[in-house]
Motif scaffolding. Structure first.
Motif, PDB file in Angstrom:
ATOM      1  N   ARG A  64       0.817  -1.231   0.000  1.00 43.70           N
ATOM      2  CA  ARG A  64       0.000   0.000   0.000  1.00 43.70           C
ATOM      3  C   ARG A  64       0.843   1.270   0.000  1.00 43.70           C
ATOM      4  NH1 ARG A  64      -3.635  -3.321   3.055  1.00 43.70           N
ATOM      5  NH2 ARG A  64      -2.632  -2.799   5.032  1.00 43.70           N
ATOM      6  N   ARG A  65       2.116   1.184   0.365  1.00 45.48           N
ATOM      7  CA  ARG A  65       2.989   2.363   0.373  1.00 45.48           C
ATOM      8  C   ARG A  65       3.573   2.647  -1.005  1.00 45.48           C
ATOM      9  NH1 ARG A  65       6.319   3.179   5.816  1.00 45.48           N
ATOM     10  NH2 ARG A  65       7.023   4.853   4.443  1.00 45.48           N
ATOM     11  N   ILE A  66       3.339   1.716  -1.943  1.00 45.03           N
ATOM     12  CA  ILE A  66       3.888   1.887  -3.295  1.00 45.03           C
ATOM     13  C   ILE A  66       2.894   2.689  -4.134  1.00 45.03           C
ATOM     14  CG2 ILE A  66       4.727   0.669  -5.345  1.00 45.03           C
ATOM     15  CD1 ILE A  66       5.261  -1.766  -3.513  1.00 45.03           C
ATOM     16  N   GLN A  67       3.360   3.788  -4.701  1.00 44.51           N
ATOM     17  CA  GLN A  67       2.462   4.656  -5.468  1.00 44.51           C
ATOM     18  C   GLN A  67       2.050   4.019  -6.794  1.00 44.51           C
ATOM     19  OE1 GLN A  67       4.361   8.479  -5.864  1.00 44.51           O
ATOM     20  NE2 GLN A  67       3.891   9.084  -3.750  1.00 44.51           N
ATOM     21  N   ASN A  68       2.997   3.484  -7.511  1.00 48.29           N
ATOM     22  CA  ASN A  68       2.712   2.853  -8.804  1.00 48.29           C
ATOM     23  C   ASN A  68       3.318   1.449  -8.829  1.00 48.29           C
ATOM     24  OD1 ASN A  68       1.417   5.138 -10.204  1.00 48.29           O
ATOM     25  ND2 ASN A  68       3.440   6.105  -9.931  1.00 48.29           N
ATOM     26  N   PRO A  69       2.639   0.470  -8.204  1.00 48.85           N
ATOM     27  CA  PRO A  69       3.208  -0.881  -8.144  1.00 48.85           C
ATOM     28  C   PRO A  69       3.354  -1.488  -9.531  1.00 48.85           C
ATOM     29  CG  PRO A  69       0.923  -0.876  -7.392  1.00 48.85           C
ATOM     30  CD  PRO A  69       1.328   0.547  -7.529  1.00 48.85           C
ATOM     31  N   SER A  70       4.455  -2.182  -9.709  1.00 44.79           N
ATOM     32  CA  SER A  70       4.705  -2.854 -10.982  1.00 44.79           C
ATOM     33  C   SER A  70       3.970  -4.201 -10.995  1.00 44.79           C
ATOM     34  CB  SER A  70       6.205  -3.095 -11.162  1.00 44.79           C
ATOM     35  OG  SER A  70       6.666  -4.030 -10.191  1.00 44.79           O
ATOM     36  N   THR A  71       3.932  -4.832 -12.150  1.00 46.99           N
ATOM     37  CA  THR A  71       3.325  -6.169 -12.263  1.00 46.99           C
ATOM     38  C   THR A  71       4.043  -7.160 -11.350  1.00 46.99           C
ATOM     39  OG1 THR A  71       2.680  -5.756 -14.563  1.00 46.99           O
ATOM     40  CG2 THR A  71       2.754  -8.055 -13.853  1.00 46.99           C
ATOM     41  N   ASN A  72       5.368  -7.025 -11.262  1.00 41.42           N
ATOM     42  CA  ASN A  72       6.131  -7.915 -10.385  1.00 41.42           C
ATOM     43  C   ASN A  72       5.757  -7.733  -8.919  1.00 41.42           C
ATOM     44  OD1 ASN A  72       7.507  -9.105 -12.487  1.00 41.42           O
ATOM     45  ND2 ASN A  72       9.280  -7.730 -12.359  1.00 41.42           N
ATOM     46  N   ASP A  73       5.464  -6.476  -8.527  1.00 43.94           N
ATOM     47  CA  ASP A  73       5.019  -6.222  -7.146  1.00 43.94           C
ATOM     48  C   ASP A  73       3.703  -6.941  -6.871  1.00 43.94           C
ATOM     49  OD1 ASP A  73       7.207  -4.558  -6.681  1.00 43.94           O
ATOM     50  OD2 ASP A  73       6.141  -2.773  -7.379  1.00 43.94           O
ATOM     51  N   SER A  98      -6.127  -7.062 -12.275  1.00 37.69           N
ATOM     52  CA  SER A  98      -6.732  -6.994 -13.612  1.00 37.69           C
ATOM     53  C   SER A  98      -7.356  -5.625 -13.867  1.00 37.69           C
ATOM     54  CB  SER A  98      -7.800  -8.088 -13.772  1.00 37.69           C
ATOM     55  OG  SER A  98      -7.231  -9.367 -13.648  1.00 37.69           O
ATOM     56  N   ARG A  99      -7.815  -4.993 -12.775  1.00 40.64           N
ATOM     57  CA  ARG A  99      -8.434  -3.654 -12.903  1.00 40.64           C
ATOM     58  C   ARG A  99      -7.411  -2.525 -12.793  1.00 40.64           C
ATOM     59  NH1 ARG A  99     -12.451  -6.305  -9.566  1.00 40.64           N
ATOM     60  NH2 ARG A  99     -11.458  -5.406  -7.723  1.00 40.64           N
ATOM     61  N   SER A 100      -6.157  -2.853 -12.461  1.00 42.43           N
ATOM     62  CA  SER A 100      -5.135  -1.832 -12.264  1.00 42.43           C
ATOM     63  C   SER A 100      -4.542  -1.397 -13.605  1.00 42.43           C
ATOM     64  CB  SER A 100      -4.018  -2.373 -11.364  1.00 42.43           C
ATOM     65  OG  SER A 100      -3.205  -3.280 -12.095  1.00 42.43           O
ATOM     66  N   PRO A 101      -3.785  -0.291 -13.610  1.00 39.28           N
ATOM     67  CA  PRO A 101      -3.151   0.150 -14.873  1.00 39.28           C
ATOM     68  C   PRO A 101      -2.106  -0.846 -15.384  1.00 39.28           C
ATOM     69  CG  PRO A 101      -3.197   1.923 -13.245  1.00 39.28           C
ATOM     70  CD  PRO A 101      -3.575   0.681 -12.526  1.00 39.28           C
ATOM     71  N   GLN A 102      -1.569  -1.656 -14.475  1.00 44.85           N
ATOM     72  CA  GLN A 102      -0.536  -2.592 -14.890  1.00 44.85           C
ATOM     73  C   GLN A 102      -1.149  -3.787 -15.633  1.00 44.85           C
ATOM     74  OE1 GLN A 102       2.610  -2.005 -14.685  1.00 44.85           O
ATOM     75  NE2 GLN A 102       2.365  -0.117 -13.497  1.00 44.85           N
ATOM     76  N   LYS A 103      -0.420  -4.308 -16.602  1.00 43.76           N
ATOM     77  CA  LYS A 103      -0.886  -5.461 -17.348  1.00 43.76           C
ATOM     78  C   LYS A 103      -0.481  -6.754 -16.630  1.00 43.76           C
ATOM     79  CE  LYS A 103      -0.920  -3.456 -21.998  1.00 43.76           C
ATOM     80  NZ  LYS A 103      -0.383  -3.585 -23.376  1.00 43.76           N
ATOM     81  N   VAL A 104      -1.411  -7.703 -16.606  1.00 45.50           N
ATOM     82  CA  VAL A 104      -1.065  -9.003 -16.036  1.00 45.50           C
ATOM     83  C   VAL A 104      -0.146  -9.725 -17.015  1.00 45.50           C
ATOM     84  CG1 VAL A 104      -3.276  -9.152 -14.830  1.00 45.50           C
ATOM     85  CG2 VAL A 104      -3.027 -10.248 -17.046  1.00 45.50           C
ATOM     86  N   ASP A 105       0.704 -10.608 -16.474  1.00 46.94           N
ATOM     87  CA  ASP A 105       1.555 -11.423 -17.337  1.00 46.94           C
ATOM     88  C   ASP A 105       1.264 -12.901 -17.072  1.00 46.94           C
ATOM     89  OD1 ASP A 105       2.796 -11.946 -14.922  1.00 46.94           O
ATOM     90  OD2 ASP A 105       4.649 -10.860 -15.392  1.00 46.94           O
ATOM     91  N   ALA A 106       2.046 -13.772 -17.674  1.00 45.80           N
ATOM     92  CA  ALA A 106       1.804 -15.217 -17.531  1.00 45.80           C
ATOM     93  C   ALA A 106       1.950 -15.665 -16.081  1.00 45.80           C
ATOM     94  CB  ALA A 106       2.768 -15.996 -18.425  1.00 45.80           C
TER      95      ALA A 106
END
Length: 579
Positions: A64-73, A98-106
């Motif tokens: 929750r402290r991460i402003q823009n979490p990456s897919t890896n996060d 799935s609803r976040s700006p980040q794209k899901v990966d495999a």
């Protein structure tokens, strides 16, 4: 980030063995300004989520402290949730990413599917499957293997098979998941066939593969197939794995060859585990070798292995199947004074032991003396004993208890119906059967398997679906003629229907286990043992008939029913007519 700082950071990660260390590392990353460097931040989340010092609630706080979490996060936390005691949370987390700006990966899909597999959530898995196809991840072998594993574990073996067949590329894990899924999903024939196909296509089965194949052989009592798998295990030195050895022991015991199981047990090159001892004790129990099971329990203690609840339960089952009533009661009393206290299953075994011996009042008193509330199984055991000894009053009482507990098992109704039918109380039989219809309770049909030339043949009562059914029925007519000349009289009192004697005789003549034995006689050379696996308890008439067949035809016949093995030879059975 400099290589020197990266080296220092890696060293800090390796020294994180507790939550305190993780919090100190977090503080270090924040104060040095490196918390927002993606690789180190993701590594911190992984430590919180999946390391021995994992704390998912703290991982969520960091996230929750991460402003823009990456897919890896996202994936780091998702992986931890999928492995947690509440895997359904992984599915919720997947929806969030799935609803976040980040794209899901495999990997995102793979971790979510692992959560589905552990939570046994089929519908969510199908939704993720559609997204896998939409995102173009279906070429990822690891991901697709996880998908077929989910389908297998949630019971849709057809979907699992379709995924497996359509995989552009398979690895050993894909084969293992499919074989294990078929074996655990009541399709053991297909599991064995796939194991064969795997070897034919040039794959080398590993320890996981053979565990699935052995499980399938155990279910079917497929000795020849089991011996082939065991031969492969020895050749590939997979018997250095104690888990594999345990499965081999279990396979031989469930095929009715306890001597082969004991030979594997004695000659193990790896250290025996507690499970090894328990498996061997239960093998002796299932085969009616009560004294050998008790001797092994004593030997276990001498070898410095402390018996657990399963050890005592296996030994009590051995006493139960061998009719060693006093020995079983003595062992149970000894257990009460030991570190391992009796649980529901131990009480259930003792109730069954006393009931089988006709000591129904003592069985009832044992139920009433329990420190916990009795479960359905205990009252079912008492009901079964009451049926065997014709105790109508106790049967009715046990039946009432089962109704009060909400039990809706067909066996409850059938046993009570049988008690009434044995007394020719047809009005009460009709009343019980009407209750079954009202409650939509259906009797489980009896069926039997036999293995001939590495092929499994299945029979049901009165079966005419087998390609050789005419020859089988002709053999049954021959058997009927010969056993009558031997002095056999059909036990028509076991046919609990208000029908004529001739119809009762015909109903008994074509039970599934008799058909399987007849097929064994016409399909194998003289002197070859015949193995039969039955899903229900063998009936008294079949038991008598197979004893006579073993003598007339000079065949050893091994029947595994729902509870134990019966080894018929020379007109006698290993159970000594106690089962």
């Amino acid at each position: 980030m400099t290589s020197q700082f990266q080296f220092q950071l890696d060293s800090l990660f390796q020294r994180c063995h507790s939550l305190i260390h993780i919090k100190q590392l977090q503080a270090h990353l924040i104060t040095t300004g490196k918390f927002h460097f993606h690789p180190s931040r993701t590594k911190l989340l992984e430590l919180c989520a999946i390391s021995p010092a994992a704390d998912l609630s703290f991982a969520a706080q960091i996230f929750r402290r991460i402003q823009n979490p990456s897919t890896n996060d996202w994936n780091a936390v998702l992986r931890g949730l999928a492995m947690s005691p509440q895997p359904t949370q992984a599915i919720s987390w997947y929806r969030s990413v799935s609803r976040s700006p980040q794209k899901v990966d495999a990997l995102t899909c793979s971790f979510a599917l692992k959560g589905c597999a552990r939570a046994l959530t089929f519908s969510e898995a199908t939704q993720i499957h559609s997204q896998v196809l939409r995102f173009g991840f279906d070429a990822d072998t690891l991901l697709v293997t996880t998908l077929l594993d989910v389908y297998a574990k949630t019971g849709d073996l057809d979907a699992a098979q379709k995924v497996f067949d359509e995989m552009p590329k398979r690895d050993i894990a894909s084969w293992n998941a499919m074989i294990s899924g078929l074996a655990q999903g009541s399709r053991p024939n297909e599991a064995i066939a796939l194991f064969k196909r795997m070897k034919e296509e040039g794959w080398r089965p590993n320890d996981v593969t053979v565990l699935g194949a052995l499980s399938a052989c155990s279910q079917l009592g497929a000795l020849k197939q089991g011996e082939i798998v065991h031969g492969y295990i020895v050749d590939e030195k997979l018997d250095m794995n104690v888990i594999v050895c345990n499965a081999v022991i279990d396979m031989y015991s469930k095929c009715g060859f306890v001597d082969k199981a004991y030979s594997v047990f004695q000659n193990m090159s790896c250290t025996k585990s507690l499970i090894t001892w328990n498996t061997m004790i239960m093998a002796f129990a299932m085969n009616g070798d009560g004294y050998k099971a008790l001797d092994l329990l004593d030997q276990m203690a001498l070898d410095g292995v402390h018996p657990d609840a399963v050890s005592y339960l296996a030994a009590l089952c051995a006493c139960n199947h061998a009719g060693l009533v006093e020995e079983g009661v003595r062992l149970f009393d000894l257990m009460k004074g030991s570190v391992v206290k009796p649980n529901m299953k131990h009480y259930g075994s003792v109730v069954d032991l006393l009931g089988r011996a006709g000591r129904i009042k003592e069985a009832y008193d044992t139920i009433n003396s329990m420190p916990m509330l009795p479960d359905v199984v205990l009252w079912q055991s008492l009901l079964g004993a009451s049926k065997t000894y014709g105790n109508v009053e106790m049967a009715e009482m046990a039946s009432r208890k089962l109704v009060e507990m909400g039990s809706n098992s067909c066996g409850d109704f059938v046993l009570l119906s049988n008690v009434y039918a044995a007394r020719q109380r047809w009005h009460d039989v009709k009343r019980v059967r009407e209750a079954m219809i009202t409650k939509d309770v259906r009797k489980v049909p009896g069926f039997s398997y036999t293995e001939i030339d590495c092929k499994i043949h299945k029979f049901i009562n009165g079966d005419q679906s087998h390609p050789n059914w005419k020859e089988i029925y002709a053999k049954m007519d021959e058997i009927k003629f010969r056993i009558k000349a031997y002095g056999y009289t059909a036990k028509t009192d076991l046919v609990l229907h208000d029908i004529g004697e001739e119809d009762k005789d015909n109903a008994l003549n074509y039970h599934s286990e008799k058909l399987a034995v007849a097929y064994g006689l016409i399909s194998t050379v003289n002197g070859t043992p015949i193995q039969v696996i039955k899903n229900l308890r063998i009936c008294g008439d079949c038991h008598t008939v197979i004893k006579i067949i073993s003598n007339i035809y000079n065949r050893e016949i091994i029947v595994r029913d729902r509870a134990r093995f019966h080894r018929f030879k020379g007109g006698v059975c290993s159970c000594r007519d106690y089962w």
